[in-house]
Design an enzyme around this catalytic site. Structure first.
Site, PDB file in Angstrom:
ATOM      1  N   GLY A   1      36.686  36.507  37.224  1.00 37.80           N
ATOM      2  CA  GLY A   1      36.076  37.467  36.403  1.00 37.80           C
ATOM      3  C   GLY A   1      35.097  36.941  35.731  1.00 37.80           C
ATOM      4  O   GLY A   1      34.496  37.601  34.412  1.00 37.80           O
ATOM      5  N   GLY A   2      34.235  36.179  35.923  1.00 36.20           N
ATOM      6  CA  GLY A   2      32.899  35.521  35.605  1.00 36.20           C
ATOM      7  C   GLY A   2      31.956  36.653  35.134  1.00 36.20           C
ATOM      8  O   GLY A   2      31.305  36.734  34.351  1.00 36.20           O
ATOM      9  N   LYS A   3      31.798  37.478  36.191  1.00 36.54           N
ATOM     10  CA  LYS A   3      30.637  38.664  36.156  1.00 36.54           C
ATOM     11  C   LYS A   3      31.320  39.734  35.387  1.00 36.54           C
ATOM     12  O   LYS A   3      30.606  40.631  34.508  1.00 36.54           O
ATOM     13  CB  LYS A   3      30.284  39.155  37.415  1.00 36.54           C
ATOM     14  CG  LYS A   3      29.598  38.189  38.328  1.00 36.54           C
ATOM     15  CD  LYS A   3      28.913  38.550  39.485  1.00 36.54           C
ATOM     16  CE  LYS A   3      28.451  37.460  40.363  1.00 36.54           C
ATOM     17  NZ  LYS A   3      29.623  36.532  41.029  1.00 36.54           N
TER      18      LYS A   3
ATOM     19  N   ASP B   1      40.702  43.660  42.124  1.00 34.36           N
ATOM     20  CA  ASP B   1      40.678  42.395  43.095  1.00 34.36           C
ATOM     21  C   ASP B   1      41.767  42.409  43.939  1.00 34.36           C
ATOM     22  O   ASP B   1      42.841  42.875  43.432  1.00 34.36           O
ATOM     23  CB  ASP B   1      40.326  41.063  42.539  1.00 34.36           C
ATOM     24  CG  ASP B   1      39.834  40.017  43.567  1.00 34.36           C
ATOM     25  OD1 ASP B   1      38.602  39.826  43.606  1.00 34.36           O
ATOM     26  OD2 ASP B   1      40.587  39.498  44.415  1.00 34.36           O
TER      27      ASP B   1
ATOM     28  N   CYS C   1      35.138  43.280  43.229  1.00 34.38           N
ATOM     29  CA  CYS C   1      35.691  42.017  43.782  1.00 34.38           C
ATOM     30  C   CYS C   1      35.661  40.997  42.736  1.00 34.38           C
ATOM     31  O   CYS C   1      34.869  39.974  42.782  1.00 34.38           O
ATOM     32  CB  CYS C   1      35.176  41.603  45.091  1.00 34.38           C
ATOM     33  SG  CYS C   1      34.967  42.792  46.396  1.00 34.38           S
ATOM     34  N   ALA C   2      36.528  41.292  41.652  1.00 32.94           N
ATOM     35  CA  ALA C   2      36.343  40.361  40.315  1.00 32.94           C
ATOM     36  C   ALA C   2      36.576  39.029  40.395  1.00 32.94           C
ATOM     37  O   ALA C   2      35.903  38.378  39.702  1.00 32.94           O
ATOM     38  CB  ALA C   2      36.917  41.346  39.269  1.00 32.94           C
TER      39      ALA C   2
ATOM     40  N   CYS D   1      26.967  35.821  48.060  1.00 31.64           N
ATOM     41  CA  CYS D   1      26.124  34.299  47.825  1.00 31.64           C
ATOM     42  C   CYS D   1      26.044  33.849  48.909  1.00 31.64           C
ATOM     43  O   CYS D   1      26.389  32.741  49.184  1.00 31.64           O
ATOM     44  CB  CYS D   1      27.264  33.554  46.956  1.00 31.64           C
ATOM     45  SG  CYS D   1      28.786  33.584  47.200  1.00 31.64           S
TER      46      CYS D   1
ATOM     47  N   ASP E   1      30.628  42.207  44.658  1.00 32.10           N
ATOM     48  CA  ASP E   1      30.321  40.737  44.980  1.00 32.10           C
ATOM     49  C   ASP E   1      31.279  40.509  46.218  1.00 32.10           C
ATOM     50  O   ASP E   1      32.226  39.932  45.851  1.00 32.10           O
ATOM     51  CB  ASP E   1      30.235  40.107  43.753  1.00 32.10           C
ATOM     52  CG  ASP E   1      29.788  38.631  44.001  1.00 32.10           C
ATOM     53  OD1 ASP E   1      29.239  38.435  45.052  1.00 32.10           O
ATOM     54  OD2 ASP E   1      30.190  37.603  43.267  1.00 32.10           O
TER      55      ASP E   1
END
Length: 445
Positions: A250-252, A270, A246-247, A370, A317
């Protein structure tokens, strides 16, 4: 802009949000509003944003006062109450700004004038307010958050209502943490190492980063420390095959690329192709060359079946209520009609079940949200494990020394084997994560 014109602008933004078919994110609406009015200066933009977010951060208590004054929570009355209860204006000051002159709001109507006189001089908090109102907790999330936070409910709710610090992740493909601190100092920005993340920095205040050499060169990325720890829990190393399922933007994914030193393969997947497009520019700036972007039609896209058992690490995520990010998105808690938690948790289970097919025997899947609600975390993992005997939960205390040997494990973060981070206790966004390991295939004679 005059103070009155700033108030008019803030009310206009609140009206745009209210008029939508769905409750659009406040930052998106505000961004569009300001882009269409480039004549508004930086100080005015800051002041307008402060009023808008101020109404959301104090929405439950403002609504309590409006309800007791028998006044409906419309954009104008919300702003009137905010100015009186939060900004502590008196009624005379308020009327002077609502005089209809030039860009100022029109004068108060009789019910608004009565409201102003009633609220003037009052404190935002009142002893008769229910605990959830004092904690700015929406009704749809109260039971779940009380269950998750226990006696820390009010403390954590207060922390979730404060503005978040600015955290940066150092991109080790470009430089070191020491080099990043020095580069930021050249632009007059003080940064110190994060408490837990070995690649994190925390800034003093909220400096403008857009024009800094450190950001433009790809040396740093804006990323909450909790999000950094989540990426580090994946345990990606050079040469691995990895999926960020679940990009999003793309931070992670970029954090994983740095861990892998551009060696191996990362698939950023995604269902939102437009968000993935934003990763293209970011990965060039970050000098990340081992990322493949993969739009998916659904979580059950045929690509997943074709790549069954192919990956060493999978990060999920999952989309969630975002209860752990209310510091950054205070408007999210007041969505129109609340959130359909049953629908969302069903989707989370579908995503987890599908993504698990990608994990090779001996590989790991990290599931995270989160959110602080057990329904989105522990309950989802328990249901998954009940139907997938080939996976086991790797306790955080077991995994941490091998993944982050030189970093302190956050206090009380290992709750039932999960990583559990919260703003009051750890100074991060709220995150819950589980490390799930697929058992190696049993050899038979």
């Amino acid at each position: 802009m005059t103070p009155g014109a700033r108030i008019t602008a803030a009310i206009e933004v609140l009206e745009i949000i209210r008029a939508g078919d769905t409750l659009a994110p406040a930052d998106s609406v505000l961004g569009d509003y300001l882009r269409q009015r480039r004549y508004i200066g930086s100080k005015d933009r800051t002041a307008i944003a402060a009023m808008i977010y101020g109404t959301y951060r104090n929405r439950a208590r403002i609504n309590w006062w409006l309800d007791h004054a028998r006044s409906k929570p419309r954009p104008r009355t919300l702003m009137i109450a905010y100015l009186l209860l939060v900004e502590r204006m008196d009624a005379k000051q308020l009327r002077a700004l609502f005089d209809g002159y030039h860009y100022n709001q029109q004068p108060l109507e009789k019910p608004e004038s009565v409201l102003a006189d009633r609220l003037a001089g009052q404190s935002l908090d009142h002893p008769d307010m229910p605990e959830a109102v004092r904690g700015e907790c929406p009704g749809w999330a109260e039971a779940g958050l009380r269950a998750a936070l226990g006696e820390r409910f009010l403390e954590e709710m207060a922390a979730l209502n404060k503005e978040a610090a600015t955290d940066l992740r150092v991109n080790t493909l470009v430089g070191t943490r020491e080099e990043a601190i020095a580069a930021l100092a050249e632009d007059g920005i003080f940064a110190k190492p994060s408490l837990y993340s070995p690649i994190g920095l925390r800034l003093s205040g909220r400096p403008a980063l857009g024009g800094t050499k450190a950001l433009k060169s790809g040396l740093v990325e804006v990323q909450d420390e909790g999000s950094q720890l989540l990426a580090l829990l994946v345990g990606a190393v050079p040469g691995m095959q990895v999926v960020d399922f679940c990009a999003g933007a793309g931070g992670k994914t970029l954090a994983l690329a740095a861990q892998m030193q551009n060696k191996g393969r990362i698939v950023a997947a995604d269902v939102n192709a437009r968000r993935l497009e934003r990763l293209a520019l970011r990965q060039r700036r970050a000098a990340a060359h081992n990322i493949e972007r993969r739009p998916l039609a659904t979580e059950r896209d045929p690509w997943v079946k074709r790549h069954k058992d192919k990956f060493d690490r999978v990060l999920v995520d999952a989309p969630c209520t975002g209860t752990g990010t209310w510091r950054r998105n205070p408007d999210a808690k007041w969505g129109r009609g609340g959130i359909d938690l049953a629908e969302l948790t069903a989707l989370q289970s579908e995503i987890l079940d599908s993504a698990a097919r990608l994990v090779r025997p001996g590989g790991r899947l990290v599931y995270a949200t989160c959110s602080l609600l057990a329904a989105e975390n522990e309950d989802r993992v328990a249901a998954f494990l009940a139907g997938h005997a080939e996976f086991r939960l790797v306790p955080l205390s077991e995994a941490w020394p091998g993944l982050l040997p030189d970093a302190p494990m956050p206090e009380a973060a290992d709750a039932g084997g999960y990583l559990r981070l919260s703003p009051a206790r750890h100074g991060t966004d709220g995150f819950v994560a589980a490390i799930l390991e697929r058992q190696p295939a049993t050899e038979t004679a």
